[in-house]
Write a protein that holds these residues in place. Structure first.
Motif, PDB file in Angstrom:
ATOM      1  N   PRO A 152      35.564 -53.648  11.046  1.00  0.00           N
ATOM      2  CA  PRO A 152      35.521 -52.779  12.215  1.00  0.00           C
ATOM      3  C   PRO A 152      34.091 -52.235  12.401  1.00  0.00           C
ATOM      4  N   TRP A 153      33.740 -51.945  13.637  1.00  0.00           N
ATOM      5  CA  TRP A 153      32.367 -51.497  13.911  1.00  0.00           C
ATOM      6  C   TRP A 153      31.941 -50.305  13.052  1.00  0.00           C
ATOM      7  N   PRO A 154      32.745 -49.228  12.937  1.00  0.00           N
ATOM      8  CA  PRO A 154      32.267 -48.094  12.129  1.00  0.00           C
ATOM      9  C   PRO A 154      31.968 -48.482  10.683  1.00  0.00           C
ATOM     10  N   ALA A 155      32.808 -49.312  10.095  1.00  0.00           N
ATOM     11  CA  ALA A 155      32.584 -49.707   8.709  1.00  0.00           C
ATOM     12  C   ALA A 155      31.322 -50.552   8.591  1.00  0.00           C
ATOM     13  N   TYR A 156      31.150 -51.483   9.532  1.00  0.00           N
ATOM     14  CA  TYR A 156      29.949 -52.316   9.489  1.00  0.00           C
ATOM     15  C   TYR A 156      28.688 -51.486   9.708  1.00  0.00           C
ATOM     16  N   PHE A 157      28.663 -50.708  10.792  1.00  0.00           N
ATOM     17  CA  PHE A 157      27.417 -50.048  11.170  1.00  0.00           C
ATOM     18  C   PHE A 157      27.077 -48.891  10.233  1.00  0.00           C
ATOM     19  N   ASP A 158      28.063 -48.092   9.876  1.00  0.00           N
ATOM     20  CA  ASP A 158      27.787 -46.995   8.945  1.00  0.00           C
ATOM     21  C   ASP A 158      27.345 -47.529   7.594  1.00  0.00           C
ATOM     22  N   GLY A 159      27.930 -48.636   7.164  1.00  0.00           N
ATOM     23  CA  GLY A 159      27.512 -49.233   5.905  1.00  0.00           C
ATOM     24  C   GLY A 159      26.069 -49.705   5.959  1.00  0.00           C
ATOM     25  N   TRP A 160      25.695 -50.320   7.084  1.00  0.00           N
ATOM     26  CA  TRP A 160      24.305 -50.765   7.241  1.00  0.00           C
ATOM     27  C   TRP A 160      23.341 -49.580   7.255  1.00  0.00           C
ATOM     28  N   ALA A 161      23.665 -48.535   8.041  1.00  0.00           N
ATOM     29  CA  ALA A 161      22.774 -47.379   8.154  1.00  0.00           C
ATOM     30  C   ALA A 161      22.603 -46.670   6.815  1.00  0.00           C
ATOM     31  N   GLU A 162      23.689 -46.561   6.058  1.00  0.00           N
ATOM     32  CA  GLU A 162      23.597 -45.900   4.761  1.00  0.00           C
ATOM     33  C   GLU A 162      22.812 -46.760   3.759  1.00  0.00           C
ATOM     34  N   ALA A 163      22.991 -48.085   3.822  1.00  0.00           N
ATOM     35  CA  ALA A 163      22.221 -48.961   2.933  1.00  0.00           C
ATOM     36  C   ALA A 163      20.731 -48.884   3.249  1.00  0.00           C
ATOM     37  N   GLU A 164      20.401 -48.705   4.522  1.00  0.00           N
ATOM     38  CA  GLU A 164      19.003 -48.571   4.944  1.00  0.00           C
ATOM     39  C   GLU A 164      18.467 -47.154   4.750  1.00  0.00           C
ATOM     40  N   ARG A 165      19.343 -46.240   4.384  1.00  0.00           N
ATOM     41  CA  ARG A 165      18.982 -44.827   4.154  1.00  0.00           C
ATOM     42  C   ARG A 165      18.361 -44.196   5.408  1.00  0.00           C
ATOM     43  N   LEU A 166      18.997 -44.456   6.538  1.00  0.00           N
ATOM     44  CA  LEU A 166      18.508 -43.924   7.800  1.00  0.00           C
ATOM     45  C   LEU A 166      19.022 -42.497   8.003  1.00  0.00           C
ATOM     46  N   HIS A 167      18.132 -41.601   8.378  1.00  0.00           N
ATOM     47  CA  HIS A 167      18.530 -40.231   8.650  1.00  0.00           C
ATOM     48  C   HIS A 167      19.231 -40.135  10.000  1.00  0.00           C
ATOM     49  N   ARG A 168      20.233 -39.276  10.071  1.00  0.00           N
ATOM     50  CA  ARG A 168      20.881 -38.958  11.332  1.00  0.00           C
ATOM     51  C   ARG A 168      19.952 -38.076  12.171  1.00  0.00           C
ATOM     52  N   ALA A 169      20.091 -38.186  13.477  1.00  0.00           N
ATOM     53  CA  ALA A 169      19.247 -37.369  14.360  1.00  0.00           C
ATOM     54  C   ALA A 169      19.545 -35.889  14.207  1.00  0.00           C
ATOM     55  N   ASP A 170      20.811 -35.532  13.980  1.00  0.00           N
ATOM     56  CA  ASP A 170      21.112 -34.106  13.835  1.00  0.00           C
ATOM     57  C   ASP A 170      20.454 -33.525  12.586  1.00  0.00           C
ATOM     58  N   ALA A 171      20.312 -34.346  11.536  1.00  0.00           N
ATOM     59  CA  ALA A 171      19.612 -33.881  10.333  1.00  0.00           C
ATOM     60  C   ALA A 171      18.112 -33.747  10.598  1.00  0.00           C
ATOM     61  N   ILE A 172      17.561 -34.652  11.393  1.00  0.00           N
ATOM     62  CA  ILE A 172      16.139 -34.565  11.738  1.00  0.00           C
ATOM     63  C   ILE A 172      15.863 -33.307  12.553  1.00  0.00           C
ATOM     64  N   VAL A 173      16.690 -33.058  13.551  1.00  0.00           N
ATOM     65  CA  VAL A 173      16.499 -31.876  14.398  1.00  0.00           C
ATOM     66  C   VAL A 173      16.663 -30.597  13.578  1.00  0.00           C
ATOM     67  N   ALA A 174      17.619 -30.581  12.663  1.00  0.00           N
ATOM     68  CA  ALA A 174      17.803 -29.403  11.813  1.00  0.00           C
ATOM     69  C   ALA A 174      16.579 -29.169  10.936  1.00  0.00           C
ATOM     70  N   ALA A 175      16.008 -30.245  10.379  1.00  0.00           N
ATOM     71  CA  ALA A 175      14.809 -30.105   9.554  1.00  0.00           C
ATOM     72  C   ALA A 175      13.631 -29.590  10.383  1.00  0.00           C
ATOM     73  N   LEU A 176      13.487 -30.092  11.590  1.00  0.00           N
ATOM     74  CA  LEU A 176      12.417 -29.605  12.467  1.00  0.00           C
ATOM     75  C   LEU A 176      12.608 -28.133  12.809  1.00  0.00           C
ATOM     76  N   GLY A 177      13.849 -27.728  12.967  1.00  0.00           N
ATOM     77  CA  GLY A 177      14.133 -26.341  13.323  1.00  0.00           C
ATOM     78  C   GLY A 177      13.708 -25.342  12.268  1.00  0.00           C
ATOM     79  N   ARG A 178      13.540 -25.807  11.033  1.00  0.00           N
ATOM     80  CA  ARG A 178      13.100 -24.906   9.968  1.00  0.00           C
ATOM     81  C   ARG A 178      11.592 -24.669   9.997  1.00  0.00           C
ATOM     82  N   ARG A 179      10.842 -25.499  10.722  1.00  0.00           N
ATOM     83  CA  ARG A 179       9.387 -25.369  10.751  1.00  0.00           C
ATOM     84  C   ARG A 179       8.793 -25.258  12.152  1.00  0.00           C
ATOM     85  N   PHE A 180       9.568 -25.634  13.179  1.00  0.00           N
ATOM     86  CA  PHE A 180       9.065 -25.657  14.547  1.00  0.00           C
ATOM     87  C   PHE A 180       9.945 -24.813  15.465  1.00  0.00           C
ATOM     88  N   GLN A 181       9.341 -24.330  16.518  1.00  0.00           N
ATOM     89  CA  GLN A 181      10.071 -23.655  17.581  1.00  0.00           C
ATOM     90  C   GLN A 181      10.391 -24.684  18.658  1.00  0.00           C
TER      91      GLN A 181
END
Length: 219
Positions: A152-181
């Motif tokens: 199924p698509w979620p199993a395939y794509f999430d497995g690929w993204a996790e194997a590639e260690r790709l950050h989620r956008a919400d995690a990126i935005v949260a990290a930026l929020g700790r240092r940027f306005q």
């Protein structure tokens, strides 16, 4: 550079250029890629621009190393990063280095990808519209690998993204929020360049907008 790359950069430049301080501000592009990213656009517009990427082009405008290992001679007025942060190893370290590279009031302009929003409906819509006659890109790769996997698509794509260690956008935005306005944050079309369509057509399709456009500033 492929035609898809050209379409992507032309569209991205409209957003990036509107968010930057006036030329001749000093700008670093993080992860400019082998084609130089926005650095040629910045140079033509009168900016004092440098691209930092281990795979960047040769030339005085480029530094071939990871941004985490680059020490600018002085703080700059703006940073530009385009689909680079979801690949980094240590997101918090990268954000700290980015904030340290900017002068007070300096601007960060980011174009990113929300891989967590790339659902099956959006993927299928993309795969059904892949143009023929162009160099196979990452979407061609995924449609082939997905069907070969039998998953199924979620199993395939999430497995690929996790194997590639790709950050989620919400995690990126949260990290930026700790240092940027945050000045602006919006979802945006992301696949239009690979599909050879306009951004407006992707917006009108009703699929998930997986692009992220962010502007922030340091205090």
């Amino acid at each position: 550079m492929t035609e898809a790359d050209r379409r992507w950069l032309d569209a991205g430049w409209r957003f990036v250029s509107a968010a930057l301080p006036p030329a001749p501000a000093r700008v670093i592009e993080i992860g400019c890629g082998p084609a130089g990213g926005f650095v040629p656009f910045l140079d033509s517009a009168g900016y004092d621009a440098v691209g930092v990427d281990p795979e960047g082009p040769a030339g005085e405008r480029f530094r071939r190393l990871r941004f985490e290992h680059y020490a600018p001679p002085e703080p700059v007025d703006a940073l530009v990063t385009c689909t680079a942060l979801h690949h980094v190893d240590d997101l918090d370290l990268m954000v700290d280095r980015m904030a340290a590279a900017l002068r007070p009031g300096g601007v960060l302009v980011m174009v990113e990808w929300a891989r967590e929003r790339f659902d099956e409906r959006t993927a299928t819509w993309c795969f059904d519209r892949l143009p023929t006659g162009e160099e196979d890109g990452w979407l061609h790769h995924h449609t082939q690998r997905w069907h070969q996997s039998g998953l199924p698509w979620p199993a395939y794509f999430d497995g690929w993204a996790e194997a590639e260690r790709l950050h989620r956008a919400d995690a990126i935005v949260a990290a930026l929020g700790r240092r940027f306005q945050t000045r602006s944050l919006a979802a945006a079309p992301y696949f239009f360049a690979d599909l050879a369509i306009d951004e407006s057509a992707e917006r009108a399709a009703g699929v998930a907008l997986t692009g992220v456009r962010y502007v922030g500033a340091v205090g």
